[in-house]
Design an enzyme around this catalytic site. Structure first.
Site, PDB file in Angstrom:
ATOM      1  N   LYS A 174     -15.879   5.109  -8.584  1.00 63.05           N
ATOM      2  CA  LYS A 174     -16.260   5.316  -7.186  1.00 63.05           C
ATOM      3  C   LYS A 174     -14.942   5.509  -6.430  1.00 63.05           C
ATOM      4  O   LYS A 174     -14.221   4.552  -6.156  1.00 63.05           O
ATOM      5  CB  LYS A 174     -17.047   4.137  -6.635  1.00 63.05           C
ATOM      6  CG  LYS A 174     -17.547   4.385  -5.223  1.00 63.05           C
ATOM      7  CD  LYS A 174     -18.533   3.345  -4.785  1.00 63.05           C
ATOM      8  CE  LYS A 174     -19.209   3.724  -3.475  1.00 63.05           C
ATOM      9  NZ  LYS A 174     -18.309   3.993  -2.363  1.00 63.05           N
ATOM     10  N   ASP A 198     -12.237   5.994  -3.694  1.00 60.64           N
ATOM     11  CA  ASP A 198     -12.161   5.423  -2.349  1.00 60.64           C
ATOM     12  C   ASP A 198     -11.537   6.447  -1.410  1.00 60.64           C
ATOM     13  O   ASP A 198     -10.367   6.368  -1.061  1.00 60.64           O
ATOM     14  CB  ASP A 198     -11.343   4.132  -2.397  1.00 60.64           C
ATOM     15  CG  ASP A 198     -11.671   3.235  -1.232  1.00 60.64           C
ATOM     16  OD1 ASP A 198     -12.588   3.582  -0.460  1.00 60.64           O
ATOM     17  OD2 ASP A 198     -11.013   2.203  -1.079  1.00 60.64           O
ATOM     18  N   TYR A 202     -11.984  15.310  -6.289  1.00 58.18           N
ATOM     19  CA  TYR A 202     -12.803  15.258  -7.505  1.00 58.18           C
ATOM     20  C   TYR A 202     -14.243  15.558  -7.118  1.00 58.18           C
ATOM     21  O   TYR A 202     -14.745  14.993  -6.140  1.00 58.18           O
ATOM     22  CB  TYR A 202     -12.778  13.864  -8.142  1.00 58.18           C
ATOM     23  CG  TYR A 202     -11.680  13.664  -9.154  1.00 58.18           C
ATOM     24  CD1 TYR A 202     -11.466  14.575 -10.188  1.00 58.18           C
ATOM     25  CD2 TYR A 202     -10.861  12.529  -9.093  1.00 58.18           C
ATOM     26  CE1 TYR A 202     -10.462  14.379 -11.127  1.00 58.18           C
ATOM     27  CE2 TYR A 202      -9.850  12.330 -10.034  1.00 58.18           C
ATOM     28  CZ  TYR A 202      -9.663  13.261 -11.044  1.00 58.18           C
ATOM     29  OH  TYR A 202      -8.677  13.068 -11.971  1.00 58.18           O
ATOM     30  N   CYS A 245      19.332 -24.188   2.974  1.00 57.75           N
ATOM     31  CA  CYS A 245      18.385 -24.169   1.859  1.00 57.75           C
ATOM     32  C   CYS A 245      17.367 -25.299   2.049  1.00 57.75           C
ATOM     33  O   CYS A 245      17.763 -26.458   2.233  1.00 57.75           O
ATOM     34  CB  CYS A 245      19.142 -24.344   0.544  1.00 57.75           C
ATOM     35  SG  CYS A 245      18.042 -24.601  -0.854  1.00 57.75           S
ATOM     36  N   CYS A 264      18.175 -27.933  -1.034  1.00 57.97           N
ATOM     37  CA  CYS A 264      19.409 -28.718  -1.178  1.00 57.97           C
ATOM     38  C   CYS A 264      20.233 -28.777   0.108  1.00 57.97           C
ATOM     39  O   CYS A 264      21.242 -29.470   0.154  1.00 57.97           O
ATOM     40  CB  CYS A 264      20.252 -28.175  -2.326  1.00 57.97           C
ATOM     41  SG  CYS A 264      21.010 -26.583  -1.972  1.00 57.97           S
ATOM     42  N   CYS A 275      20.480 -19.105  -1.396  1.00 57.27           N
ATOM     43  CA  CYS A 275      21.226 -20.350  -1.467  1.00 57.27           C
ATOM     44  C   CYS A 275      22.184 -20.136  -2.626  1.00 57.27           C
ATOM     45  O   CYS A 275      21.768 -19.810  -3.726  1.00 57.27           O
ATOM     46  CB  CYS A 275      20.265 -21.507  -1.759  1.00 57.27           C
ATOM     47  SG  CYS A 275      21.117 -22.969  -2.347  1.00 57.27           S
TER      48      CYS A 275
HETATM   49  S1  IVH Z   1     -22.667  10.223  -5.762  1.00 57.06           S
HETATM   50  C1  IVH Z   1     -26.655  10.726  -3.856  1.00 57.06           C
HETATM   51  N1  IVH Z   1     -20.467   9.672  -7.083  1.00 57.06           N
HETATM   52  O1  IVH Z   1     -19.652   6.940  -2.338  1.00 57.06           O
HETATM   53  C2  IVH Z   1     -25.386  10.056  -4.103  1.00 57.06           C
HETATM   54  N2  IVH Z   1     -20.518   9.165  -4.778  1.00 57.06           N
HETATM   55  O2  IVH Z   1     -21.904   5.363  -0.814  1.00 57.06           O
HETATM   56  C3  IVH Z   1     -24.221  10.850  -3.736  1.00 57.06           C
HETATM   57  N3  IVH Z   1     -18.430   8.234  -3.907  1.00 57.06           N
HETATM   58  O3  IVH Z   1     -20.576   9.017   0.255  1.00 57.06           O
HETATM   59  C4  IVH Z   1     -22.968  10.212  -4.052  1.00 57.06           C
HETATM   60  N4  IVH Z   1     -17.321   8.289  -5.789  1.00 57.06           N
HETATM   61  O4  IVH Z   1     -18.326   9.469  -0.798  1.00 57.06           O
HETATM   62  C5  IVH Z   1     -21.081   9.634  -5.888  1.00 57.06           C
HETATM   63  N5  IVH Z   1     -18.580   9.275  -8.376  1.00 57.06           N
HETATM   64  C6  IVH Z   1     -19.194   9.248  -7.192  1.00 57.06           C
HETATM   65  C7  IVH Z   1     -18.557   8.762  -6.039  1.00 57.06           C
HETATM   66  C8  IVH Z   1     -19.265   8.741  -4.833  1.00 57.06           C
HETATM   67  C9  IVH Z   1     -17.264   7.980  -4.511  1.00 57.06           C
HETATM   68  C10 IVH Z   1     -18.714   7.964  -2.476  1.00 57.06           C
HETATM   69  C11 IVH Z   1     -19.267   9.134  -1.747  1.00 57.06           C
HETATM   70  C12 IVH Z   1     -20.507   8.657  -1.066  1.00 57.06           C
HETATM   71  C13 IVH Z   1     -20.406   7.178  -1.186  1.00 57.06           C
HETATM   72  C14 IVH Z   1     -21.774   6.600  -1.364  1.00 57.06           C
END
Ligand code: IVH
Length: 667
Positions: A118, A120, A225, A407, A410, A425
């Site tokens: 996931k 960020d 990605y 220090c 000491c 120190c």
């Molecule tokens: S799928 C229908 N795959 O997470 C679902 N989301 O809370 C569509 N995100 O807004 C999202 N990595 O920005 C999917 N491998 C991943 C993801 C991903 C990050 C984010 C995305 C989305 C949020 C969902």
């Protein structure tokens, strides 16, 4: 006159070649030419386009940054809504998710899921028409987003043109993120320019995508990605569809993985969590999706999230808490480290009540005060740190952090060397804190390896005055040990035995154990190999030290000063008198290297410790490796050898015993 057709052809060939290299680099993660060659091609294209501006097309790799900023962001209505995901935080929630899916699908067979990082960052939608990138937008409220085409075009991992087989219309969903290196460089530059740094890569990515001027975004080195597509592309499964996207030139994460059932999900989650801090970008969890499209349809959606997918979040690495006070810890080399005492807070999977503030410069840079609310970060096994104060919540009683002038252990003066951030120190082992740290290092596994002399015992032994100098370790008696709080008879005897046992060591380990600044394990072994005796090291000059490969000028200076110091020499002599000894290192200058080019692997128990055998073989020119391969000359096997023997047999590698080893060492 130059033939215009030829130039058009050359330009088109260059674009194609660059596009192909981009595909190799970004999508396949397997560049085929060095950066310098790529830059050359790119320059050649820029020059040709400059000379023939009428031949520039929007999909040319040189056209990523639009010459003019936009004046505002236009709205973009998504062709299909951009949904969000439900979150899970525990194994039970995963089990429930799986159970619900099985109930709905009425399916008792194995279910296949794709597990993806996931990312960020920020969700975006990118649209291609006839293979050309024509529009890109933010998620917005999921229905209407903002048109950020001008900024997305600057992202090198988003192709401006797809590979030939791509369909006429294609809409891809994915994440734009800022790689950690880019984030760190950006924040460093912000500090230099007196600008406010970004709190994390996600905010930095968001800030970068919200620029009206794409030339700013272009400098931020964002990446992309893909994780989905609005069409199934005639595929039966999500993973197949992602492979297809890849073949069009779209970047898909190589960490995506297919697993079976809840068990597979949990295993993959643990593996991904373990990888988290080694990745060049931040991820905050793992996304699980039912792989089969027809199952996805059967499962459907609830509110704004699909029932076939779930985000299994990682423990948050950042949390907010109150900074109650600041203490100063004295380290082995006398450096004072400010440590924030915090109101306990759960972060990175554990409760944290102390976090480092690094040094005075960092405190000033971050402008942290006592009683501030602060962001605490604990990533993986890294020591928790105070990231920043939450200025909006600064209380009236907030106090500036004052660095001590003496220090805290000491009472000696604190000094700050020129060109150094650290405050120290300087009294060395007179300072109890430094003595405790020095002994902790001396007894540690890679140094003298005194098992059973843990941190608490070291502190007690120093506090009680039983250890005033390192060599006192070797004069401890059973009677003295038994007087220590909670020391049992058995542990005391074991400890004395471990102390006795540790006397037999190697010169490299002994040097490392002494804790010379800038000298780690490798440096210590280099010194041992080079000088061969402690007496030689005592008289080594700075020039001689600098001349050794791997010893830099700073380390050379520390080594020279440490070993020339009369007090240190005295301590070393006392340690040797107490019984520390090591095998003599043969003199290689008069010694040819008869085993040059040979590689040995040692396994099982032989009549000397493996480390010693290794050192002797290396002096004779051999390499000693830890794993057997077809290139291994022989495996030297003692009693109770490991699986290396089987591997050697399988590969037809010779196996030597003690007798052959003795002969080898005489060569
Ligand atoms: S799928 C229908 N795959 O997470 C679902 N989301 O809370 C569509 N995100 O807004 C999202 N990595 O920005 C999917 N491998 C991943 C993801 C991903 C990050 C984010 C995305 C989305 C949020 C969902």
């Amino acid at each position: 006159m130059v033939d215009k057709n030829k130039i058009t052809q050359k330009i088109s060939a260059l674009r194609k070649e660059i596009q192909e290299h981009d595909f190799q680099y970004y999508v396949l993660d397997d560049p085929t030419i060095p950066d310098s060659e790529y830059d050359k091609l790119y320059r050649e294209l820029v020059d040709l386009e400059k000379a023939h501006p009428e031949l520039i097309t929007a999909d040319s790799p040189t056209q990523r940054v639009a010459p003019k900023p936009v004046t505002a962001f236009a709205e973009h209505t998504h062709s299909k809504p951009m949904l969000s995901l439900n979150n899970a935080f525990s194994e039970e929630e995963i089990a429930q998710f799986e159970k619900r899916i099985r109930q709905t699908l009425d399916n008792t067979d194995e279910l296949v899921y794709t597990c993806e990082p996931k990312f960020d960052g920020l969700a975006v939608s990118i649209i291609y028409e006839n293979g050309l990138f024509i529009k890109g937008s933010t998620r917005g409220d999921g229905v209407i987003g903002e048109d950020i085409t001008h900024n997305l075009k600057t992202i090198a991992s988003i192709p401006l043109k797809l590979r030939e087989k791509a369909p006429k219309n294609l809409e891809i969903r994915g994440e734009v993120y800022m790689p950690i290196k880019g984030f760190e460089a950006l924040n460093k530059a912000s500090v230099t320019n007196n600008e406010k740094p970004f709190a994390n890569p996600r905010n930095a990515a968001a800030g970068s995508l919200r620029q009206l001027d794409p030339s700013i975004t272009a400098k931020r080195h964002l990446a992309f990605y893909a994780y989905g597509c609005t069409s199934e592309l005639d595929c039966e499964t999500h993973s197949e569809m992602m492979e297809k996207l890849k073949s069009f030139g779209i970047r898909v994460c190589p960490l995506n993985q297919l697993v079976k059932n809840a068990e597979g999900i949990l295993k993959c989650y643990k593996a991904m969590l373990a990888k988290r801090d080694k990745l060049p970008y931040q991820i905050d969890g793992m996304v699980i999706k039912v792989n089969n499209f027809s199952y996805q349809k059967q499962l459907g959606f609830v509110a704004k999230a699909p029932k076939f997918a779930l985000a299994y979040k990682f423990p948050a690495e950042e949390a907010m808490t109150e900074l109650e006070s600041v203490d100063f810890q004295v380290g082995r080399t006398g450096v004072l480290t400010p440590v924030a005492r915090l109101k306990p807070v759960f972060v990175g999977g554990v409760t944290v009540s102390n976090a480092t503030l690094h040094n005075i410069d960092e405190i000033n840079r971050k402008d942290v005060h006592i009683h501030d609310w602060v962001i605490v970060r604990r990533a993986g096994d890294v020591i928790p740190e105070v990231v920043a104060p939450v200025l909006a919540k600064r209380p009236k009683n907030a106090q500036k952090i004052v660095f001590p002038t003496a220090c805290p252990v000491c009472g000696s003066d604190i000094t700050q060397a020129e060109n150094e951030v650290a405050m120290r120190c300087m009294t060395g082992l007179y300072c109890k804190a430094q003595l405790i740290e020095a002994i902790r290092h001396y007894v540690s596994r890679k140094a003298m390896n005194i098992d059973g002399l843990g941190e608490k015992w070291v502190a007690q032994l120093v506090e009680s005055g039983l250890i005033k100098h390192i060599d006192d370790i070797y004069h401890l008696t059973l009677e003295q040990l038994l007087k220590l709080e909670r020391m049992a008879d058995k542990s005391a005897k074991n400890l004395l035995e471990a102390i006795e046992h540790s006397k037999k060591t190697t010169l490299g380990k002994f040097i490392y154990a002494l804790g010379v600044r800038e000298i780690g394990e490798v440096g210590a072994n280099t010194l041992a190999k080079h000088f061969k005796t402690m007496d030689n090291i005592f008289i080594a000059t700075e020039e001689q030290l600098i001349a050794i490969p791997d010893i830099g000028p700073v380390a050379a200076n520390h080594v020279m000063r440490f070993f020339h110091d009369k007090h240190n020499q005295q301590i070393i002599h006392k340690l040797i008198e107490a019984g520390i000894h090591w095998p003599k290192i043969p003199d290689t200058i008069t010694h040819a290297q008869p085993l040059l080019g040979k590689t040995y692997v040692i396994t099982g128990t032989l009549n000397q410790p493996r480390e010693d055998i290794k050192a002797q073989l290396e002096t004779l020119g051999a390499k000693v490796s830890s794993s057997v391969s077809a290139k291994t000359t022989a495996v030297i096997a003692g009693d109770e050898p490991g699986s290396k023997i089987q591997k050697a047999e399988k590969l037809g590698v010779s196996i030597f015993g003690q007798e052959e080893l003795d002969k080898l060492l005489l060569s």
